[in-house]
Write a protein that holds these residues in place. Structure first.
Motif, PDB file in Angstrom:
ATOM      1  N   ALA A 162       0.831  -1.213   0.000  1.00 40.91           N
ATOM      2  CA  ALA A 162       0.000   0.000   0.000  1.00 40.91           C
ATOM      3  C   ALA A 162       0.863   1.259   0.000  1.00 40.91           C
ATOM      4  CB  ALA A 162      -0.937  -0.010   1.208  1.00 40.91           C
ATOM      5  N   THR A 163       0.891   1.952  -1.116  1.00 43.87           N
ATOM      6  CA  THR A 163       1.748   3.139  -1.219  1.00 43.87           C
ATOM      7  C   THR A 163       1.208   4.306  -0.391  1.00 43.87           C
ATOM      8  OG1 THR A 163       0.570   3.710  -3.237  1.00 43.87           O
ATOM      9  CG2 THR A 163       2.659   2.536  -3.495  1.00 43.87           C
ATOM     10  N   ARG A 164      -0.058   4.232   0.023  1.00 48.02           N
ATOM     11  CA  ARG A 164      -0.590   5.311   0.861  1.00 48.02           C
ATOM     12  C   ARG A 164      -0.006   5.288   2.277  1.00 48.02           C
ATOM     13  NH1 ARG A 164      -6.900   5.825  -0.915  1.00 48.02           N
ATOM     14  NH2 ARG A 164      -6.708   3.580  -1.064  1.00 48.02           N
ATOM     15  N   LEU A 165       0.543   4.135   2.691  1.00 51.30           N
ATOM     16  CA  LEU A 165       1.073   4.040   4.062  1.00 51.30           C
ATOM     17  C   LEU A 165       2.387   4.790   4.225  1.00 51.30           C
ATOM     18  CD1 LEU A 165       0.326   0.347   5.106  1.00 51.30           C
ATOM     19  CD2 LEU A 165      -0.826   2.427   5.880  1.00 51.30           C
ATOM     20  N   TYR A 166       3.224   4.784   3.193  1.00 51.88           N
ATOM     21  CA  TYR A 166       4.495   5.529   3.250  1.00 51.88           C
ATOM     22  C   TYR A 166       5.066   5.642   1.845  1.00 51.88           C
ATOM     23  CZ  TYR A 166       6.537   0.753   3.410  1.00 51.88           C
ATOM     24  OH  TYR A 166       6.865  -0.562   3.168  1.00 51.88           O
TER      25      TYR A 166
END
Ligand SMILES: [Zn+2]
Length: 400
Positions: A328-332
């Motif tokens: 998940a690229t939204r996490l970092y």
């Protein structure tokens, strides 16, 4: 062309990551930290060459050794046991006379320590049966054996594998992990030359390092206050280690969970306390093989690891949900590079298109950390052939 010119080109290609496939991994050299996650298809085993040549084995799994249960896919093949292949791997990586300064068992499960079955052979002295860690220890001397001890929530008394392990360990120097300590696993040969290197015992038996000094906090409620269904599991008792070398940080934590079962108490997320203690990390071994209960969003967003090593052996490794969180690229921001040791065909079918986002779907995964810890490179070695040729090279990555 002169030979040293060729060597210079080879070094340049290596530094650029343009390493030719089908070559052998160049040998370890002093000052380098090598971390090998060995693919046996039957559980976890990591072999580490520390900067001064100290050697450390974390787990030696052999799920269902010599049997068809559970469903496994032995790597490179079934001609040897998992322990036999681990020995072969260490012999090749070390050359000469292999030895282990330390062996650590994260917890007492077959895919991390071996499993006594009807086909397990006896050791020469007859004291124990050979499987997983006892097979490795029969062939390679182990100076110090570390586990979570016999006192806190020991496995059932009729557990044949644990009884066998204790018989094996009785002939060795065995220590119980000291959670919070950075003085139990140390460089044995030239520690003063590598002052920025440290192995920190982050977690074991519910004692989790606070991040300050050697202090720990016990995250489990008093056992007598808990219903039987809520007692800490063997997985929750897993040992977690952080290895630091200059700016480089690595974490490995056995099968510790991070996402409690529906309706279960929040303290069962061991990952939560671990994440608070260790913070940003460069490389971590995915907990519990990426099954349904590890790699919480909180854990991932706190560690922000660009590189994740996923030791898989069962078709349930990883679960679709856990892999989706890991990617998940939204996490970092930055890379979310996931390297899987043994991704099974049924798993690929169920994961679907997300398989194409993996950096490797099979292989021994080697992290080679440059002297001082400033950068590291990931090598994927062939786990289907016996000579472990390089399949791909990734990086170099810059340590955080
Ligand atoms: Zn496991």
């Amino acid at each position: 062309m002169r030979k040293n010119t060729l060597a210079a080109i080879a070094v340049h290609l290596l530094a650029c990551g343009a390493f030719a496939a089908n070559d052998a991994l160049p040998p370890w050299t002093e000052g380098t930290l090598d971390i090998h996650q060995i693919s046996t298809g039957r559980g976890n085993a990591a072999f580490l060459m520390l900067p001064d040549g100290t050697t450390l084995l974390v787990d030696a799994g052999a799920a269902g050794d010599g049997t068809a249960i559970p469903d496994t896919e032995p790597r490179p093949n079934a001609s040897r046991t998992a322990g036999g292949w681990i020995v072969r791997y260490i012999e090749r990586a070390m050359g000469g006379q292999p030895r282990l300064d330390y062996a650590v068992l994260t917890h007492f499960h077959g895919d991390h320590m071996g499993q006594v079955t009807a086909s397990s052979p006896a050791s020469d002295n007859g004291a124990d049966k050979l499987t997983g860690i006892t097979e490795v220890g029969d062939r390679i001397p182990i100076a110090t054996l570390i586990d979570r001890g016999d006192d806190f929530l020991p496995p059932p008394a009729d557990d044949k594998t644990v009884a066998n392990y204790r018989a094996f360990a009785a002939g060795l120097h065995r220590e119980t992990i000291r959670a919070g300590s950075a003085a139990q696993i140390v460089l044995r040969h030239a520690a003063s030359r590598f002052p920025t290197f440290e192995v920190r015992n982050v977690a074991a038996n519910g004692d989790v390092w606070t991040g300050e000094g050697d202090r720990v906090r016990h995250i489990f409620p008093p056992l007598e206050s808990l219903a039987k269904a809520d007692q800490p599991s063997e997985n929750m008792c897993s040992i977690g280690l952080r290895i630091r070398y200059g700016r480089f940080d690595y974490f490995t934590g056995g099968d510790m969970p991070g996402v409690p079962d529906a309706g279960a108490p929040a303290w069962q997320s061991v990952e939560s306390a671990v994440a608070k203690a260790i913070g940003p990390t460069d490389v971590h071994v995915v907990n519990h093989h990426g099954s349904i209960d590890p790699e919480s969003a909180e854990f991932l967003a706190t560690l922000r690891s660009p590189v994740m090593i996923l030791p898989a052996w069962s078709p349930t490794h990883p679960s679709q949900d856990a892999l989706k969180r890991m990617l998940a690229t939204r996490l970092y921001p930055g890379p979310h590079d996931v390297f899987v040791t043994t991704l099974r065909e049924p798993t690929k079918a169920s994961i679907g298109s997300r398989v194409s986002q993996l950096k490797a779907d099979h292989g021994h995964i080697v992290i080679r950390v440059a002297p001082g810890g400033g950068t590291y490179t990931v090598y994927v070695l062939d786990d289907l052939g016996e000579d472990a040729k390089v399949l791909s090279v990734h990086g170099p990555y810059t340590s955080k």
